[in-house]
Write a protein that holds these residues in place. Structure first.
Motif, PDB file in Angstrom:
ATOM      1  N   LYS A   1       0.836  -1.209   0.000  1.00 30.62           N
ATOM      2  CA  LYS A   1       0.000   0.000   0.000  1.00 30.62           C
ATOM      3  C   LYS A   1       0.869   1.257   0.000  1.00 30.62           C
ATOM      4  O   LYS A   1       0.629   2.205  -0.772  1.00 30.62           O
ATOM      5  CB  LYS A   1      -0.917  -0.016   1.218  1.00 30.62           C
ATOM      6  N   ASP A   2       1.878   1.308   0.868  1.00 24.95           N
ATOM      7  CA  ASP A   2       2.734   2.493   0.953  1.00 24.95           C
ATOM      8  C   ASP A   2       3.531   2.706  -0.330  1.00 24.95           C
ATOM      9  O   ASP A   2       3.724   3.841  -0.775  1.00 24.95           O
ATOM     10  CB  ASP A   2       3.692   2.366   2.144  1.00 24.95           C
ATOM     11  N   THR A   3       4.022   1.606  -0.918  1.00 25.24           N
ATOM     12  CA  THR A   3       4.775   1.725  -2.167  1.00 25.24           C
ATOM     13  C   THR A   3       3.922   2.363  -3.253  1.00 25.24           C
ATOM     14  O   THR A   3       4.363   3.282  -3.959  1.00 25.24           O
ATOM     15  CB  THR A   3       5.259   0.343  -2.638  1.00 25.24           C
ATOM     16  N   ILE A   4       2.689   1.900  -3.393  1.00 23.96           N
ATOM     17  CA  ILE A   4       1.777   2.448  -4.406  1.00 23.96           C
ATOM     18  C   ILE A   4       1.452   3.913  -4.094  1.00 23.96           C
ATOM     19  O   ILE A   4       1.471   4.784  -4.982  1.00 23.96           O
ATOM     20  CB  ILE A   4       0.487   1.614  -4.482  1.00 23.96           C
ATOM     21  N   THR A   5       1.177   4.204  -2.814  1.00 23.14           N
ATOM     22  CA  THR A   5       0.782   5.560  -2.412  1.00 23.14           C
ATOM     23  C   THR A   5       1.866   6.580  -2.695  1.00 23.14           C
ATOM     24  O   THR A   5       1.633   7.608  -3.351  1.00 23.14           O
ATOM     25  CB  THR A   5       0.434   5.596  -0.917  1.00 23.14           C
ATOM     26  N   TRP A   6       3.100   6.294  -2.199  1.00 17.08           N
ATOM     27  CA  TRP A   6       4.172   7.280  -2.343  1.00 17.08           C
ATOM     28  C   TRP A   6       4.654   7.383  -3.790  1.00 17.08           C
ATOM     29  O   TRP A   6       5.028   8.464  -4.243  1.00 17.08           O
ATOM     30  CB  TRP A   6       5.337   6.936  -1.430  1.00 17.08           C
ATOM     31  N   THR A   7       4.631   6.283  -4.520  1.00 18.15           N
ATOM     32  CA  THR A   7       5.024   6.335  -5.927  1.00 18.15           C
ATOM     33  C   THR A   7       4.027   7.160  -6.735  1.00 18.15           C
ATOM     34  O   THR A   7       4.408   8.001  -7.563  1.00 18.15           O
ATOM     35  CB  THR A   7       5.129   4.913  -6.516  1.00 18.15           C
ATOM     36  N   TYR A   8       2.749   6.939  -6.479  1.00 23.14           N
ATOM     37  CA  TYR A   8       1.695   7.678  -7.193  1.00 23.14           C
ATOM     38  C   TYR A   8       1.782   9.172  -6.894  1.00 23.14           C
ATOM     39  O   TYR A   8       1.690  10.009  -7.802  1.00 23.14           O
ATOM     40  CB  TYR A   8       0.327   7.128  -6.787  1.00 23.14           C
ATOM     41  N   GLN A   9       1.960   9.520  -5.619  1.00 23.21           N
ATOM     42  CA  GLN A   9       2.079  10.931  -5.245  1.00 23.21           C
ATOM     43  C   GLN A   9       3.308  11.572  -5.872  1.00 23.21           C
ATOM     44  O   GLN A   9       3.271  12.724  -6.305  1.00 23.21           O
ATOM     45  CB  GLN A   9       2.136  11.079  -3.721  1.00 23.21           C
ATOM     46  N   GLY A  10       4.416  10.814  -5.918  1.00 18.90           N
ATOM     47  CA  GLY A  10       5.634  11.351  -6.511  1.00 18.90           C
ATOM     48  C   GLY A  10       5.487  11.599  -7.997  1.00 18.90           C
ATOM     49  O   GLY A  10       5.935  12.620  -8.522  1.00 18.90           O
TER      50      GLY A  10
ATOM     51  N   GLN B   1       2.803  12.271  -9.544  1.00 21.33           N
ATOM     52  CA  GLN B   1       1.884  13.390  -9.735  1.00 21.33           C
ATOM     53  C   GLN B   1       2.517  14.733  -9.367  1.00 21.33           C
ATOM     54  O   GLN B   1       1.908  15.776  -9.579  1.00 21.33           O
ATOM     55  CB  GLN B   1       0.619  13.188  -8.890  1.00 21.33           C
ATOM     56  N   GLY B   2       3.725  14.671  -8.803  1.00 20.16           N
ATOM     57  CA  GLY B   2       4.372  15.902  -8.384  1.00 20.16           C
ATOM     58  C   GLY B   2       3.883  16.418  -7.048  1.00 20.16           C
ATOM     59  O   GLY B   2       4.214  17.539  -6.646  1.00 20.16           O
ATOM     60  N   ARG B   3       3.087  15.606  -6.356  1.00 19.87           N
ATOM     61  CA  ARG B   3       2.598  16.006  -5.032  1.00 19.87           C
ATOM     62  C   ARG B   3       3.671  15.746  -3.994  1.00 19.87           C
ATOM     63  O   ARG B   3       4.530  14.868  -4.166  1.00 19.87           O
ATOM     64  CB  ARG B   3       1.327  15.213  -4.700  1.00 19.87           C
ATOM     65  N   PRO B   4       3.669  16.507  -2.892  1.00 19.97           N
ATOM     66  CA  PRO B   4       4.717  16.347  -1.870  1.00 19.97           C
ATOM     67  C   PRO B   4       4.642  14.995  -1.174  1.00 19.97           C
ATOM     68  O   PRO B   4       3.559  14.460  -0.944  1.00 19.97           O
ATOM     69  CB  PRO B   4       4.425  17.481  -0.886  1.00 19.97           C
ATOM     70  N   VAL B   5       5.801  14.439  -0.904  1.00 22.75           N
ATOM     71  CA  VAL B   5       5.905  13.198  -0.127  1.00 22.75           C
ATOM     72  C   VAL B   5       6.768  13.489   1.093  1.00 22.75           C
ATOM     73  O   VAL B   5       7.524  14.467   1.115  1.00 22.75           O
ATOM     74  CB  VAL B   5       6.536  12.057  -0.957  1.00 22.75           C
TER      75      VAL B   5
END
Length: 313
Positions: free
Chosen positions: A197-206, A208-212
């Motif tokens: 779950k975390d891998t998908i979440t942080w990769t997707y946010q990254g 999209q250019g959203r802050p991680v």
């Protein structure tokens, strides 16, 4: 470890670290005059012993070519620099490989002594006893005295727990105080779920250019870090399946238990943090990986990838 060697268990957080390595540092430092030199020397010497024993053990179980491949694969692993750092990897590898090698040759007293050393070095050390007990059960002679010696190999853990309790930390301090480092006991299934779950979440946010989250001790974006740890987990589970097929069951039992314990706790954000370092000492997995790569002539390619990753880390 150096602080423990110098001052003992002076803080609650320090009780999460087992006593054999800092005790050896303290002893060797009386000769070297330096705790740092003592720690590095112990790690280096233990690594040499561990590699020699692992080569002999792999020759007996899988053959010479597989043994050579295993040693090369482990020596150039991306995190192999921990073997010469002031960490317990080398000492734990030497004692855990040593106890299985001794048991394989029916030297139960030595096997129990080395298992006691593994138990006094790291949390998963106690699990080696399960593999040794299976080896005893499957041996031709099954001497009863071996059971006594193997049961005594758990004494370091008992003594350490009593010591911590007498100093006001509690009998289970070495496990409970893991929470002081942010660990949460979720169990293997939840740990794997959170890792995916975390891998998908942080990769997707990254993407999209959203802050991680930042400020983490990792040389790469958090999504990539989690992905690499997840890949290491997948490879570990695949080689574990190979261990059940290719190696005597005692090795697979030990590896399965250690992997389970390694996946029992999680950290916020970096769910599998340090998992790749824990796998360094799981020698049955390296034996199987060495055999598999050697048979398929993929060892040179694997070593090339390892060397690049080792330089990076």
């Amino acid at each position: 470890y150096i602080q423990i060697a110098q001052h003992g268990y002076a803080t609650r957080a320090s009780t999460a670290f087992y006593p054999l390595y800092p005790l050896l540092i303290r002893l060797v430092a009386t000769v070297t005059g330096s705790y740092v030199i003592a720690g590095a020397a112990i790690s280096l010497a233990s690594f040499v012993v561990a590699m020699a024993l692992l080569h002999r053990l792999t020759v007996e179980e899988l053959g010479l070519k597989a043994a050579n491949a295993t040693i090369l694969l482990l020596a150039f692993a991306p995190l192999s620099f921990f073997f010469t750092a002031i960490y317990t990897e080398s000492l734990f590898l030497a004692t855990s490989v040593g106890c299985f090698y001794a048991a394989r040759h029916g030297r139960w007293k030595l096997a129990a002594l080395l298992a006691a050393g593994a138990t006094a070095t790291r949390v998963p050390g106690i699990l080696a006893i399960a593999g040794l007990l299976y080896m005893w059960w499957r041996s031709d002679e099954r001497p009863r005295s071996a059971l006594i010696w193997l049961s005594l190999s758990a004494l370091p853990l008992v003594a350490f727990s009593i010591y911590l309790d007498l100093h006001g930390y509690g009998l289970l301090a070495s496990v409970e105080n893991e929470s002081l480092y942010g660990h949460k006991m979720d169990g293997p299934i939840l740990t794997i779920y959170h890792a995916i779950k975390d891998t998908i979440t942080w990769t997707y946010q990254g993407l999209q250019g959203r802050p991680v989250p930042d400020g983490l001790v990792t040389p790469m974006p958090i999504g990539l870090y989690d992905l690499i740890e997840l890949i290491v987990l997948g490879i570990s589970l695949a080689t574990l399946a190979g261990a059940w097929r290719r190696l005597p069951k005692a090795y697979a039992i030990y590896a399965s238990l250690v992997l389970t314990v390694s996946l029992w706790s999680t950290l916020p954000l970096l769910t599998l943090k340090s998992f790749d370092r824990y796998v360094l000492t799981l020698f049955p997995l390296w034996m199987v990986a060495g055999r598999w790569l050697q048979e398929r002539r993929l060892l040179p390619a694997a070593l090339g990838i390892e060397m690049v990753a080792l330089v990076f880390y």
